[in-house]
Design a protein around this motif. Structure first.
Motif, PDB file in Angstrom:
ATOM      1  N   ALA A  85      11.675  97.336  15.790  1.00 34.18           N
ATOM      2  CA  ALA A  85      12.683  96.354  16.184  1.00 34.18           C
ATOM      3  C   ALA A  85      14.021  96.825  15.637  1.00 34.18           C
ATOM      4  N   ALA A  86      15.023  96.844  16.470  1.00 28.82           N
ATOM      5  CA  ALA A  86      16.350  97.283  16.054  1.00 28.82           C
ATOM      6  C   ALA A  86      16.904  96.356  14.981  1.00 28.82           C
ATOM      7  N   GLU A  87      17.888  96.855  14.254  1.00 28.25           N
ATOM      8  CA  GLU A  87      18.526  96.058  13.216  1.00 28.25           C
ATOM      9  C   GLU A  87      18.984  94.721  13.786  1.00 28.25           C
ATOM     10  N   GLY A  88      18.665  93.660  13.089  1.00 25.44           N
ATOM     11  CA  GLY A  88      18.984  92.323  13.542  1.00 25.44           C
ATOM     12  C   GLY A  88      17.866  91.653  14.309  1.00 25.44           C
ATOM     13  N   LEU A  89      16.874  92.424  14.703  1.00 22.46           N
ATOM     14  CA  LEU A  89      15.742  91.881  15.473  1.00 22.46           C
ATOM     15  C   LEU A  89      14.430  91.922  14.676  1.00 22.46           C
ATOM     16  N   GLU A  90      14.554  91.954  13.377  1.00 25.92           N
ATOM     17  CA  GLU A  90      13.374  92.079  12.522  1.00 25.92           C
ATOM     18  C   GLU A  90      12.364  90.940  12.751  1.00 25.92           C
ATOM     19  N   ALA A  91      12.817  89.764  13.151  1.00 26.05           N
ATOM     20  CA  ALA A  91      11.924  88.623  13.383  1.00 26.05           C
ATOM     21  C   ALA A  91      10.894  88.945  14.464  1.00 26.05           C
TER      22      ALA A  91
END
Length: 94
Positions: A85-91
């Motif tokens: 998951a790209a940075e900011g999409l860790e959820a």
């Protein structure tokens, strides 16, 4: 992570009638930490909800969607094991 793949089975007018309740359901899921993203399909034939949690609970929640509960849409729950998951999409990796 789970993808709730929602497909409309009723005319757009019916979906518009149920939309306020559907949005309230989405916001409740977001506030509970279950729903991390959602949006319409293009063209407007349904939508997708990205959810995190336990499968049996997510499946039960999917059935509570006012679109589904009122027979205006069907839903398929797809489990997705995100390896990146790209940075900011860790959820999305929960």
């Amino acid at each position: 992570m789970f993808i709730l793949d929602i497909t409309y089975t009723a005319p757009t007018e019916r979906m518009d009638e149920l939309l306020p309740d559907h949005v309230a359901w989405l916001e409740k899921g977001r506030d509970a930490g279950r729903f991390v993203a959602w949006g319409r399909k293009v063209p407007r034939t349904g939508g997708m909800v990205f959810a995190v949690g336990v499968r049996v609970e997510i499946e039960a929640e999917a059935q509570r969607d006012p679109f589904v509960a009122n027979g205006a849409a069907s839903v398929t729950v797809i489990e997705f094991d995100a390896k990146f998951a790209a940075e900011g999409l860790e959820a999305l990796r929960r």
